[in-house]
Design an enzyme around this catalytic site. Structure first.
Site, PDB file in Angstrom:
ATOM      1  CE  LYS A 195      -0.524  27.232  11.811  1.00  0.00           C
ATOM      2  NZ  LYS A 195       0.150  25.939  12.266  1.00  0.00           N
ATOM      3  CB  CYS A 197      -4.930  24.707  16.391  1.00  0.00           C
ATOM      4  SG  CYS A 197      -3.784  24.570  14.937  1.00  0.00           S
ATOM      5  CE  LYS A 206      -7.058  23.341  12.886  1.00  0.00           C
ATOM      6  NZ  LYS A 206      -6.107  23.369  12.470  1.00  0.00           N
ATOM      7  CG  ASP A 222      -5.505  20.322  14.633  1.00  0.00           C
ATOM      8  OD1 ASP A 222      -5.766  19.994  13.631  1.00  0.00           O
ATOM      9  OD2 ASP A 222      -4.797  21.459  14.091  1.00  0.00           O
TER      10      ASP A 222
END
Ligand code: C5J
Length: 223
Positions: free
Chosen positions: A132, A162, A129, A24
């Site tokens: 998390k 995450c 996604k 992320d």
């Protein structure tokens, strides 16, 4: 096999079965003017991870390691956004609403993109996604199994959210995770410290923690 200096004890690195996974590293979390900054967070605490992650990424690519990226976000119609996640925080502008970089955490919007410093190369899987953890409602497990991956070098943000969730999911699925301490970041220094301590506590309950220098040294030793 090479040994990486790590905590709580040395990590036996098997380069044929290892992958770097970058969680992320998105504009909305890391860039001034993004969603994270709009919530009042100091993004410099995350941005300090960019240079070491880029170094590790370059070495890993040069060594032929598999590299996988993830992004947290939702379908433009928000059909995969749980109402509880949408409501959480009672934010004036939350997920799906118009933010400083387009609709917040919506796929295809500028803020959802990975920062340009760590752009994926063609052929590197990008796992989108909705949660998390990177295994929840994604094909990550299939991607890893199809590549014979058993060891993960984990980078990304945020350490306690995450990154930790993904490491715990990976651990339950039998992967060995090494979290790269200077390549993971949190907006909260105390969560950064505890997030790393929780990984390696009790003999490595969830995995290992090492510096990028230690991982790079092992990559160079086995090149
Ligand atoms: C958060 C993440 N913190 N990538 N997302 O909401 O850690």
């Amino acid at each position: 096999m090479a040994i990486i200096e790590a905590e709580p004890y040395p990590f036996e690195f098997n380069r044929a079965r290892a992958s770097v996974i970058i969680i992320d590293m998105q504009r909305d979390f890391l860039e001034p003017g993004g969603f994270g900054a709009a919530l009042g967070n100091d993004v410099s605490l995350l941005r300090r991870t960019i240079a070491p992650t880029r170094r590790l990424l370059e070495k890993a690519r040069a060594a032929g390691l598999s590299v996988i990226h993830t992004r947290e976000g939702h379908r433009p119609d928000l059909a995969d956004l749980p109402p509880a996640k949408k409501a959480r925080g009672r934010l004036a502008a939350g997920i799906g609403d118009l933010g400083p970089m387009g609709r917040i955490l919506v796929r295809g919007e500028p803020g959802h993109d990975i920062i340009p410093e760590l752009s994926p190369l063609p052929g590197e899987p990008v796992v989108d996604k909705p949660g998390k953890g990177a295994f929840f409602a994604t094909d990550l497990d299939a991607v890893l199994k199809n590549r014979g991956i058993a060891q993960l070098f984990v980078c990304g943000v945020t350490t306690e959210v995450c990154v930790n969730t993904t490491v715990r999911e990976a651990n339950d699925r039998g992967y060995d995770c090494l979290v790269v301490a200077d390549c993971v970041g949190s907006y909260f220094p105390e969560f950064q410290e505890m997030g790393l301590r929780m990984i390696k506590a009790q003999g490595g309950l969830f995995g290992w923690v090492a510096t990028s220098d230690s991982v790079i040294a092992a990559l160079s030793a086995t090149a």
